[in-house]
Enzyme design. Structure first.
Site, mmCIF file in Angstrom:
data_model
loop_
_atom_site.group_PDB
_atom_site.id
_atom_site.type_symbol
_atom_site.label_atom_id
_atom_site.label_comp_id
_atom_site.label_asym_id
_atom_site.label_seq_id
_atom_site.Cartn_x
_atom_site.Cartn_y
_atom_site.Cartn_z
ATOM 1 N N ASP A 144 74.804 34.490 -10.195
ATOM 2 C CA ASP A 144 74.546 35.014 -8.790
ATOM 3 C C ASP A 144 74.003 36.409 -8.773
ATOM 4 O O ASP A 144 74.508 37.417 -9.012
ATOM 5 C CB ASP A 144 75.945 34.809 -8.177
ATOM 6 C CG ASP A 144 76.573 33.466 -7.855
ATOM 7 O OD1 ASP A 144 75.997 32.345 -8.408
ATOM 8 O OD2 ASP A 144 77.483 33.492 -7.006
ATOM 9 N N HIS A 157 80.037 37.678 -7.430
ATOM 10 C CA HIS A 157 80.287 36.823 -6.268
ATOM 11 C C HIS A 157 80.234 37.464 -4.970
ATOM 12 O O HIS A 157 81.151 38.168 -4.648
ATOM 13 C CB HIS A 157 81.609 36.151 -6.542
ATOM 14 C CG HIS A 157 81.871 34.913 -5.788
ATOM 15 N ND1 HIS A 157 82.688 34.289 -5.267
ATOM 16 C CD2 HIS A 157 80.783 33.933 -6.003
ATOM 17 C CE1 HIS A 157 82.598 32.946 -5.082
ATOM 18 N NE2 HIS A 157 81.334 32.509 -5.448
ATOM 19 N N GLU A 191 71.529 31.652 -8.725
ATOM 20 C CA GLU A 191 71.785 31.626 -7.161
ATOM 21 C C GLU A 191 71.375 32.910 -6.679
ATOM 22 O O GLU A 191 71.757 34.022 -6.681
ATOM 23 C CB GLU A 191 73.363 31.363 -7.026
ATOM 24 C CG GLU A 191 73.458 31.122 -5.366
ATOM 25 C CD GLU A 191 75.251 31.032 -4.994
ATOM 26 O OE1 GLU A 191 75.722 32.030 -4.479
ATOM 27 O OE2 GLU A 191 75.846 30.256 -5.707
#
Length: 563
Positions: A144, A157, A191
């Site tokens: 991420d 996150h 991501e």
């Protein structure tokens, strides 16, 4: 050969009985009698006299017995306690499957939120999490990416209190450990929440750190179809990210050009992926009465990043018919478990066919804030390749994942069964009538040995649960009775029968539990393996702890038969 502690008396007595019944009154087992045992009891049908003599050479230590080509009881016990008699087929401990099929033909060991050591709200992000996943054979890692200070992209996150690590350090760690346990390709699933400027920094790091390992252009490969195989991609790292489409226009629509709204839909595919996740985070911040206000910005893929996406371009899933008509074989989709579950229910055979051509990734619901996992089996049943689990979260789903990917040498790629790849017959995992004649599995759980002492320091009251995990109609569980106060050598001698209609999708799990009350029990150890890796005959089952570590010499002794 595996070094194991001396067998407790009960198993020793069982093995002694087998030795005596084939020795026919002699103290040692002649090679011909050992061969009879291998054929009749162990179902080693390809064994010949040479096989029997090589076992004598390997396990017998008495010179006189060796010279007379026979095996004493001590030699026989050594053989029965060796890896040659493990329940897991040792031929499957190396890569043995066809590795020249296109990538969508394989289940691929995949991790979700790979950077986390703990939960996804306040857990620690750490480079060790990547090392650990790679050492477990994981081949698809999630990263991420967010804008960081000083033009250094960071990994964490988003919108949570998880700690942050540098993207540069993650890529350095991947480069160092990517091919430690497997030569087959690693997919970095990005991501990507970064600005164009920081994406350009990311692209520079990927190129400079990964060097020749980074796949930067399509291969001239020999695989049938458009997708290369694991063999074609050995020692290569692939980037999974959205790709800029040359024909995309963002100006006002005119004629047949796509509208800006449609383009935005495409560009925000991974925002949809995280939709539920963001809702969970919003609740988290509300409960803290503070935190950033989440704003949605349209994301633009930097050309430098787009250029690194070769066979794994992320696109939004619309429908199976839309994919059939519009999706390029080099494009893949991601969807949350709930959406995937609905599709399995409404159109399972279409899902199977979709996965014959395209890679699909299934990830845990955002509401799983403690980083718990779903049961991966239901998604393998429709042929989804990238079933992503939180590797840091222990329990049944990860034990099934470990069991599935123990196969094929633990290389992280397992060939999907023919039923999932047939273009002639459509496979429906919700239908139980798959074969005219199901496979009948007989398991006799004979005994256990050297089980761990209970947490209170007292011997266990153990029982064994055997589970089959496959299509819904093949998923069953059966238990032995409980033996009181015996960790050293509990004896059950329990017969269990299972009828399995799709054995090639099925996993077998042995679980030892300690009966702590009338309706309560505690986990002691387990072992999971594919049905197709199950050896017939008298076998021992190595037990593992919750975190997958060996509990040797703790094991079960079983007899296996199927037809």
């Amino acid at each position: 050969m595996m070094k194991r502690n001396k067998a407790p008396s009960s198993r020793r007595a069982e093995i002694q009985h087998l030795h005596q019944s084939y020795a026919s009154g002699h103290t040692a087992l002649p090679a011909a009698a050992l061969l009879r045992f291998l054929h009749k009891e162990q179902m080693e049908l390809t064994a010949n006299e040479e096989t029997a003599e090589s076992l004598i050479d390997r396990y017998e230590i008495e010179e006189a017995a060796k010279e007379s080509r026979s095996m004493t009881f001590e030699g026989f016990l050594r053989y029965m306690e060796s890896k040659d008699c493990c329940v897991f087929n040792q031929a499957h401990a190396s890569v043995y499957q066809d590795m020249d099929q296109p990538l969508p033909s394989y289940f691929i060991s995949s991790s979700h939120n790979t950077y986390l050591l703990g939960d996804q709200l306040v857990g620690k992000s750490h480079l060790d999490a990547y090392v650990s996943a790679l050492r477990k054979g994981c081949r698809c890692l999630e990263i991420d990416c967010w804008d960081g200070p000083d033009a250094e992209p960071i990994v964490y996150h988003g919108y949570t209190l998880t700690t942050k690590i540098r993207f540069k350090d993650v890529i350095t760690t991947v480069e160092q450990h990517a091919f430690e346990v497997s030569a087959y390709p690693v997919i970095l699933s990005l991501e990507n929440h970064c600005s164009k400027e920081q994406q350009e920094v990311m692209a520079k790091y990927l190129i400079s750190i990964l060097g020749d390992k980074l796949l930067t252009a399509p291969l001239d490969h020999s695989t049938a179809g458009d997708f290369p195989s694991p063999n074609d991609l050995k020692y290569k790292i692939l980037i999974k990210n959205k790709k800029v489409k040359p024909e995309t226009k963002t100006e006002e629509p005119s004629g047949s050009e796509r509208s800006a709204d449609e383009v935005e839909d495409d560009e925000e595919e991974d925002e949809e992926e995280e939709e539920e996740d963001h809702q969970s985070k919003a609740k988290f911040w509300r409960s803290r009465k503070a935190g950033p206000k989440k704003t949605r910005k349209r994301k633009v893929v930097a050309q430098a990043m787009s250029d690194l996406v070769i066979y794994t371009g992320s696109v939004k899933f619309v429908s199976f018919s839309h994919s059939k008509d519009n999706q390029n074989c080099y494009e893949n989709t991601s969807m949350a478990e709930k959406k995937a579950r609905k599709l399995i229910k409404s159109s399972g055979p279409d899902f199977v066919q979709h996965n014959q051509k395209f890679l699909s990734r299934i990830y845990p619901a955002g509401s799983r804030t403690s980083s718990s996992n779903f049961d991966p089996q239901e998604f393998w049943n429709v042929g989804s390749q990238l079933v992503a689990l939180n590797f840091q979260s222990l329990g049944l789903p990860m034990e099934l994942n470990d069991g599935r990917f123990q196969d094929n040498g633990g290389c992280g790629y397992v060939l999907k069964p023919a039923a999932l790849m047939s273009s002639q017959k459509s496979f429906d995992p919700s239908c139980s009538q798959h074969s005219l004649k199901p496979t009948n599995l007989l398991l006799k759980v004979i005994s256990g040995s050297n089980l761990p002492i209970g947490r209170n320091g007292k011997p266990l009251d153990p029982f064994v649960r055997v589970e089959t995990h496959g299509i819904a109609s093949d998923s069953r569980r059966k238990c032995t009775h409980t033996v009181k106060n015996n960790s050293l050598c509990p004896h059950w001698d329990a017969d269990m029968n299972f009828s399995i209609s799709v054995p090639e999708l099925c996993l077998i799990r042995f679980c030892v539990k300690d009966q702590t009350g009338l309706l309560t029990s505690e986990f002691v150890g387990q072992y999971t393996l594919p049905f197709t890796s199950l050896k017939k005959g008298y076998r021992w089952v190595p037990l593992r702890s919750r975190d997958g570590c060996s509990l040797d010499p703790a094991s079960l002794f079983v007899f296996v038969w199927y037809s």
